[in-house]
Design an enzyme around this catalytic site. Structure first.
Site, mmCIF file in Angstrom:
data_model
loop_
_atom_site.group_PDB
_atom_site.id
_atom_site.type_symbol
_atom_site.label_atom_id
_atom_site.label_comp_id
_atom_site.label_asym_id
_atom_site.label_seq_id
_atom_site.Cartn_x
_atom_site.Cartn_y
_atom_site.Cartn_z
ATOM 1 N N ASP A 44 0.842 -1.199 0.000
ATOM 2 C CA ASP A 44 0.000 0.000 0.000
ATOM 3 C C ASP A 44 0.880 1.254 0.000
ATOM 4 O O ASP A 44 0.369 2.371 -0.030
ATOM 5 C CB ASP A 44 -1.012 -0.003 1.156
ATOM 6 C CG ASP A 44 -0.372 -0.041 2.523
ATOM 7 O OD1 ASP A 44 0.872 -0.104 2.612
ATOM 8 O OD2 ASP A 44 -1.126 -0.009 3.525
ATOM 9 N N SER A 45 2.205 1.054 -0.025
ATOM 10 C CA SER A 45 3.125 2.171 -0.295
ATOM 11 C C SER A 45 2.800 2.790 -1.647
ATOM 12 O O SER A 45 3.292 3.872 -1.971
ATOM 13 C CB SER A 45 4.580 1.682 -0.267
ATOM 14 O OG SER A 45 4.731 0.519 -1.049
ATOM 15 N N ASP A 83 -0.965 -6.356 -0.181
ATOM 16 C CA ASP A 83 -1.222 -5.651 1.078
ATOM 17 C C ASP A 83 -2.721 -5.470 1.286
ATOM 18 O O ASP A 83 -3.445 -5.145 0.330
ATOM 19 C CB ASP A 83 -0.588 -4.254 1.001
ATOM 20 C CG ASP A 83 0.396 -3.992 2.119
ATOM 21 O OD1 ASP A 83 0.390 -4.745 3.108
ATOM 22 O OD2 ASP A 83 1.168 -3.030 1.987
ATOM 23 N N LYS A 113 -1.037 -9.342 3.290
ATOM 24 C CA LYS A 113 -0.256 -8.793 4.409
ATOM 25 C C LYS A 113 -1.130 -7.877 5.244
ATOM 26 O O LYS A 113 -1.868 -7.055 4.696
ATOM 27 C CB LYS A 113 0.974 -8.034 3.886
ATOM 28 C CG LYS A 113 1.802 -7.423 5.018
ATOM 29 C CD LYS A 113 3.168 -6.963 4.544
ATOM 30 C CE LYS A 113 3.199 -5.602 3.917
ATOM 31 N NZ LYS A 113 2.692 -4.504 4.752
ATOM 32 N N GLU A 115 -1.179 -5.278 8.783
ATOM 33 C CA GLU A 115 -0.353 -4.547 9.738
ATOM 34 C C GLU A 115 -0.897 -4.676 11.156
ATOM 35 O O GLU A 115 -2.111 -4.701 11.368
ATOM 36 C CB GLU A 115 -0.338 -3.053 9.382
ATOM 37 C CG GLU A 115 0.430 -2.746 8.125
ATOM 38 C CD GLU A 115 0.547 -1.245 7.842
ATOM 39 O OE1 GLU A 115 0.177 -0.425 8.715
ATOM 40 O OE2 GLU A 115 1.008 -0.907 6.741
ATOM 41 N N GLU A 183 9.519 -3.293 10.409
ATOM 42 C CA GLU A 183 9.881 -2.005 9.788
ATOM 43 C C GLU A 183 10.395 -1.024 10.832
ATOM 44 O O GLU A 183 9.738 -0.787 11.859
ATOM 45 C CB GLU A 183 8.628 -1.435 9.076
ATOM 46 C CG GLU A 183 8.925 -0.126 8.362
ATOM 47 C CD GLU A 183 7.880 0.281 7.331
ATOM 48 O OE1 GLU A 183 6.962 -0.521 7.031
ATOM 49 O OE2 GLU A 183 7.991 1.416 6.818
#
Ligand code: KIV
Length: 265
Positions: A44-45, A83, A113, A115, A183
């Site tokens: 999602d970057s 993501d 993925k 978070e 991260e």
């Protein structure tokens, strides 16, 4: 049918470092498919590097599905991680299952993925894994929580946050996560987590002792001159090459030297 989740696990068991790069489109995915890179993350970057937002928060599930489809077409043999974007799983486990289900049904991604380490994320990790959807976890600086974390800063610096992250890594691993992105954490914490769990840790700004590393493609290709965090290594300066090529093209158009004799029908 690609069996790359098993290959990924095998690399980890053999202690071979694992390389991951982000990607968002077909053209670059095709290029990455011609390399030995182990996995591709449709992160999602994209909110930052594709869409030009200041964060990952505006990215939608439809955006992830659109870009994941393109990447899967370009790199059908690679392990592709999609993501789960902000608000696709934070409201309830059921919504998270539906969102992950859409990704798995509408793309050929191999896993999703998530978070964080909330109870909801732990439960969702367990439920998705039971359903047959492999889950990549993500701890440390989790950009979807950038506002509560107070910006892009190193996480896990105090004994409390450090111990908590080790504990939560174990819980995510026990819930079925098959790998964890770490991260922006101190190198020593990256090592402690890697030693404490039996699934791969993939670091970005997490030091040298993770099981593998991940970088955003625009960053490692030197496409973002103003982004220079300590953890980043730029392997090429594509900004300069792109500017040079486009300027030459412009000048040749103006000078009427392009198209040349060899470019016409
Ligand atoms: O969205 C992303 O690209 C990521 C990586 C930075 C790990 O989450």
């Amino acid at each position: 049918m690609k069996n790359i989740i098993l290959e990924f696990k095998k690399k980890y068991e053999e202690k071979t470092p694992i390389s991951v790069i982000t990607c968002y489109d077909y053209t670059f995915a095709r290029l990455f498919a011609q390399t030995e890179i182990d996995a591709i993350l449709v992160g999602d970057s994209m909110g930052n590097v594709i869409q030009g937002h200041g964060s990952t928060i505006p990215v939608t599930l439809d955006d992830i599905i659109y870009h994941t489809k393109a990447v899967c077409k370009g790199a059908p043999e690679k392990l592709v991680i999609a993501d789960m974007p902000f608000l696709s799983y934070q409201v309830s486990v059921e919504e998270g299952i539906r969102a992950a289900g859409r990704i798995m049904k509408e793309t050929t991604a191999d896993c999703v993925k998530l978070e964080g380490d909330s109870e909801l994320v732990l439960t969702l990790t367990r439920r998705l894994t039971e359903m047959g959807v492999p889950v990549f976890a993500h701890l440390g600086l989790t950009p979807q929580s950038v506002h509560t974390l107070g910006g892009h800063r190193v996480q896990g610096k105090t004994p409390e946050t450090r111990n908590r992250m080790i504990q939560k890594s174990k819980e995510l691993s026990e819930a079925g996560a098959f790998a964890i992105v770490l991260e922006m954490i101190p190198e020593s914490l990256g090592k402690d987590i890697t030693d404490a769990i039996t699934i791969p840790t993939i670091g970005i700004g997490a030091g040298r002792y993770s099981s593998g590393q991940v970088l955003v493609m625009q960053d490692l290709l030197g496409l973002n001159e103003s982004f220079n965090p300590k953890f980043l290594k730029k392997y090429v300066d594509l900004s300069a090459s792109v500017r040079q090529a486009v300027s030459e093209y412009h000048m040749e158009v103006v000078a009427r030297s392009f198209p040349g004799e060899g470019n016409v029908f």
